[in-house]
Write an enzyme that holds these catalytic residues in place. Structure first.
Site, mmCIF file in Angstrom:
data_model
loop_
_atom_site.group_PDB
_atom_site.id
_atom_site.type_symbol
_atom_site.label_atom_id
_atom_site.label_comp_id
_atom_site.label_asym_id
_atom_site.label_seq_id
_atom_site.Cartn_x
_atom_site.Cartn_y
_atom_site.Cartn_z
ATOM 1 N N TRP A 21 17.452 -19.115 -0.576
ATOM 2 C CA TRP A 21 17.953 -19.741 -1.919
ATOM 3 C C TRP A 21 18.401 -18.478 -2.967
ATOM 4 O O TRP A 21 19.507 -18.276 -3.437
ATOM 5 C CB TRP A 21 17.149 -20.889 -2.623
ATOM 6 C CG TRP A 21 17.769 -21.277 -3.709
ATOM 7 C CD1 TRP A 21 19.163 -21.344 -4.476
ATOM 8 C CD2 TRP A 21 17.091 -22.123 -4.614
ATOM 9 N NE1 TRP A 21 19.010 -21.937 -5.628
ATOM 10 C CE2 TRP A 21 17.918 -22.361 -5.727
ATOM 11 C CE3 TRP A 21 15.624 -22.535 -4.675
ATOM 12 C CZ2 TRP A 21 17.331 -23.404 -7.080
ATOM 13 C CZ3 TRP A 21 15.194 -23.574 -5.948
ATOM 14 C CH2 TRP A 21 16.204 -23.857 -6.686
ATOM 15 N N ASP A 51 15.549 -20.880 6.801
ATOM 16 C CA ASP A 51 16.250 -21.957 6.038
ATOM 17 C C ASP A 51 17.258 -21.586 4.822
ATOM 18 O O ASP A 51 17.166 -20.666 4.199
ATOM 19 C CB ASP A 51 15.053 -22.479 5.306
ATOM 20 C CG ASP A 51 15.618 -23.927 4.669
ATOM 21 O OD1 ASP A 51 15.833 -24.991 5.524
ATOM 22 O OD2 ASP A 51 15.693 -23.988 3.383
ATOM 23 N N TYR A 56 23.826 -22.641 -1.349
ATOM 24 C CA TYR A 56 23.203 -21.706 -1.962
ATOM 25 C C TYR A 56 24.256 -20.489 -1.940
ATOM 26 O O TYR A 56 24.647 -19.959 -1.118
ATOM 27 C CB TYR A 56 22.124 -21.141 -0.933
ATOM 28 C CG TYR A 56 20.847 -21.977 -1.097
ATOM 29 C CD1 TYR A 56 20.990 -23.071 -1.906
ATOM 30 C CD2 TYR A 56 19.933 -21.989 -0.024
ATOM 31 C CE1 TYR A 56 19.523 -23.883 -1.722
ATOM 32 C CE2 TYR A 56 18.738 -22.614 0.262
ATOM 33 C CZ TYR A 56 18.794 -23.537 -0.628
ATOM 34 O OH TYR A 56 17.466 -24.445 -0.487
ATOM 35 N N HIS A 121 20.028 -32.728 2.141
ATOM 36 C CA HIS A 121 19.436 -31.892 0.903
ATOM 37 C C HIS A 121 19.295 -32.885 -0.266
ATOM 38 O O HIS A 121 20.140 -33.041 -1.124
ATOM 39 C CB HIS A 121 20.558 -30.959 0.590
ATOM 40 C CG HIS A 121 20.145 -29.852 -0.100
ATOM 41 N ND1 HIS A 121 20.891 -28.732 -0.409
ATOM 42 C CD2 HIS A 121 18.805 -29.453 -0.640
ATOM 43 C CE1 HIS A 121 20.145 -27.875 -1.202
ATOM 44 N NE2 HIS A 121 18.848 -28.279 -1.312
ATOM 45 N N SER A 152 15.107 -32.837 3.489
ATOM 46 C CA SER A 152 14.494 -32.211 2.457
ATOM 47 C C SER A 152 14.357 -33.500 1.492
ATOM 48 O O SER A 152 15.244 -33.918 0.968
ATOM 49 C CB SER A 152 15.526 -31.060 1.841
ATOM 50 O OG SER A 152 14.764 -30.489 0.811
#
Length: 327
Positions: A21, A51, A56, A121, A152
């Site tokens: 991220w 990941d 992102y 997500h 997630s």
């Protein structure tokens, strides 16, 4: 480096992975050169799991991973995430057509034929329950577009639903010394079901590095500024849901964990890795220096039972009631 099986995915991943991220965006100033050198150094040290997510940096972190993993696709495993490019509360965003578009875009940016782990997500619970997202992922797995899938999650309730009702290979969970609730019910159930756990926000957005004072200021482009109270997305993703000033105060009471372990950072990561249910911990980074510091957590001493009990007692007595957001 220790390697663990990620649920039933067929993938073996390093106990320390890295999240991307920060090298994509929303963490202030960063450079691609620093990001790429950090990724290379991590792989040189045996890290085989990274990941990322399509949002992102608008897919930029996926493109960076494509550069450093080219020709290494068989041994460097990449997990990416999807759904947040659209309206996460709109059932149409979970249709097979849209999901396939998300997938093809990620495959293109990653320059891969298959994604090792494809993760929903942070979708709301009602979307997990009331759309066909899981049958769609089962189909994509059968087609060989993805090797496995996971979710997630923001809350234990979401995680428990996934464990009981889907074929997910993994859960990605906010988990650190200042956010221990998953240890109560979610982690034991995941172990019972043979589902892997990926621990994100392991340093509580930097609180557990011991580097901040209460008057620290963050750049405008850093989510630790613009999302400190949950204005942009779930507040739990920023400082684990703690108000910043309170988080600094609480983290100062944990300074002792760095004794004989080099730093708070290394100690905090070791504590996560020491939890039996955790398959891999995925701290973020911006540069090679941060990667190298995080890698040193592998070799620091384990926490004793007495220390573990002390950390648990501190969390439940001093921390838990201050956490905000869905939990």
């Amino acid at each position: 480096m220790k390697y663990n099986q990620l649920g039933d995915s067929g993938i073996t991943v390093s106990e320390l992975g890295f999240g991307t991220w920060a090298i994509g965006g929303d963490w202030g100033t960063h450079s691609d050169e620093d990001a790429l050198s950090g990724l290379e150094r991590a792989m040189d040290a045996g890290v085989n799991f990274f990941d990322t997510a399509d949002v992102y940096g608008g897919g930029h972190s996926e493109e960076l991973l494509a550069k450093v993993t080219k020709g290494k696709e068989d041994r460097i495993h990449v997990a990416t995430k999807f759904i947040r490019y659209g309206d996460i509360d709109d059932p149409a965003n979970y249709s097979e057509k849209v999901v396939r578009e998300y997938l093809e875009n990620s495959l293109r940016r990653l320059n891969r034929d298959t994604i090792d782990l494809y993760q929903i997500h942070c979708a709301p619970l009602d979307m997990l329950k009331n759309t066909d997202i899981f049958p769609i992922l089962d189909t994509l797995k059968q087609e060989g577009k993805i090797r496995s899938y996971g979710v997630s999650v923001e809350t234990d309730e979401e995680g428990l639903y996934v464990l009981e009702n889907t074929n997910a290979s993994s859960l990605q969970v906010i988990f650190n010394m200042l956010r221990q609730k998953p240890l109560e019910e979610l982690f034991p159930k995941a172990q019972e079901k043979g589902v892997g756990i990926l621990a994100r926000v392991p340093l509580a957005s930097g609180l557990l590095t011991g580097k901040f004072s209460k008057n620290h200021s963050f750049e405008d482009s850093d989510h630790r500024n613009f999302n400190k109270d949950g204005a942009a997305f779930n507040v739990g993703e920023t400082f684990g849901g703690l108000p910043f000033e309170k988080g600094v105060e609480l983290s100062e009471q944990l300074n002792w964990i760095g004794d004989n372990r080099g730093s708070m950072t290394r100690a905090a990561l070791k504590w996560v890795m020491q939890q039996e249910a955790v398959t891999s911990v995925i701290p973020g980074f911006k540069n090679e220096k941060q990667v190298l510091d995080n890698l040193k957590s592998i070799d620091v001493p384990d926490f004793s039972k007495q220390e573990l009990d002390r950390i648990s007692d501190f969390y439940w007595k001093e921390v838990h009631d201050h956490i905000r957001g869905p939990y």
